[in-house]
Motif scaffolding. Structure first.
Motif, PDB file in Angstrom:
ATOM      1  N   LEU A 169       5.191  -5.040   9.549  1.00 47.56           N
ATOM      2  CA  LEU A 169       6.386  -4.187   9.523  1.00 47.56           C
ATOM      3  C   LEU A 169       7.238  -4.473   8.287  1.00 47.56           C
ATOM      4  N   ASP A 170       7.321  -5.732   7.891  1.00 46.26           N
ATOM      5  CA  ASP A 170       8.062  -6.088   6.674  1.00 46.26           C
ATOM      6  C   ASP A 170       7.426  -5.441   5.447  1.00 46.26           C
ATOM      7  N   ILE A 171       6.099  -5.451   5.405  1.00 41.05           N
ATOM      8  CA  ILE A 171       5.404  -4.840   4.265  1.00 41.05           C
ATOM      9  C   ILE A 171       5.657  -3.335   4.235  1.00 41.05           C
ATOM     10  N   ILE A 172       5.613  -2.705   5.401  1.00 45.24           N
ATOM     11  CA  ILE A 172       5.874  -1.259   5.477  1.00 45.24           C
ATOM     12  C   ILE A 172       7.269  -0.946   4.938  1.00 45.24           C
ATOM     13  N   ARG A 173       8.261  -1.752   5.337  1.00 46.44           N
ATOM     14  CA  ARG A 173       9.626  -1.537   4.838  1.00 46.44           C
ATOM     15  C   ARG A 173       9.692  -1.727   3.320  1.00 46.44           C
TER      16      ARG A 173
END
Length: 256
Positions: A169-173
């Motif tokens: 999720l951090d990478i997506i953000r």
């Protein structure tokens, strides 16, 4: 001689010794990688057994042992075993629909690799599922202890499904901040698996965001990011859905 190879197997040692009626030598990664010659030293005159959790060829280190044995003229026999690479089919996703397997490592404050995300992205673009092997830290030394040669080890750590999902999720953000709309989103259907093959095995399916909140108990954990799903695969995943009311709408995005 019997070598038992694996992680966190202290409790299993006594049970395994009782079963085989022989003393076991616990072999961690350091032993296998740095003391291979000792393991093979007497194998030309007596039997040496190398017991592995999972399949023997799930690690390149074990292939190295075979090559060393061949070079020394020592005959060997391999008895294959189940591993997460095939046991993961218990969730209902077909093994021939999986692409490249990836490893998700623990991030640090100064090291946050994202290369695994791009492999998941390529698999998904090709309609393939991705098995994510989650990081394990056993007998790891701090940088300070390593530099000073002190055999002091950090407490063991095992990545959980929700930790892996949080990193995704951090990478997506981050990718969105860079102007990219990632192939994988918060609503991508994923599968969390814990202690596969054990009596207390757990499986949960849902969105990537739901995987970041799911609690599956103790290690070892694995996660799957789905690609295109066959209707039968979808029906199987419904059995493990954490929220059946929303599951099908999200799954439909990649279902044929």
């Amino acid at each position: 001689m019997l070598y038992l190879v694996g992680l966190g197997l202290g409790d299993a040692k006594d049970i395994t010794e009782e079963f085989y009626g022989k003393e076991l030598i616990l072999a961690d990664r350091e032993t296998v990688e740095q003391e291979a010659d000792s393991i093979l030293k007497d194998a030309d005159v007596c039997d040496v057994a190398f017991l592995v959790v999972g399949d023997p060829f799930g690690a390149t280190t074990h292939s190295d042992l075979v090559l060393r044995a061949v070079q020394l003229g020592i005959p060997y026999q391999v008895i294959h075993n189940a591993s997460i690479m095939n046991a993961v089919g218990c969730c209902g996703l077909q093994l021939y629909n999986f692409g490249e397997t990836v490893s998700i490592v623990f991030w640090t404050d100064t090291w946050k690799p994202e290369s695994f995300f791009d492999k998941i992205k390529r698999n998904r673009q090709n309609g393939m599922h991705t098995l994510c092997l989650l990081d394990i830290k056993v007998k790891e030394q701090s940088l300070d202890n390593l530099m000073k040669g002190r055999k002091i080890y950090e407490p063991s750590r095992y990545m959980s499904v929700n930790q892996a999902a949080e990193q995704l999720l951090d990478i997506i953000r981050n990718r969105r901040l860079q102007g990219e709309e990632p192939e994988i989103t918060e609503n991508t259907i994923c599968v969390g698996l814990a202690r596969v093959g054990a009596p207390d095995q757990k499986i949960a399916s849902g969105t990537l965001y739901q995987m970041s909140t799911v609690e599956l108990g103790g290690p070892l954990h694995s996660m799957i990011v789905t690609g295109t799903m066959h209707p039968l695969e979808l029906e199987m995943l419904k059995l493990f859905s954490v929220d059946s009311s929303n599951f099908e709408n999200n799954a439909f995005q990649k279902t044929t």
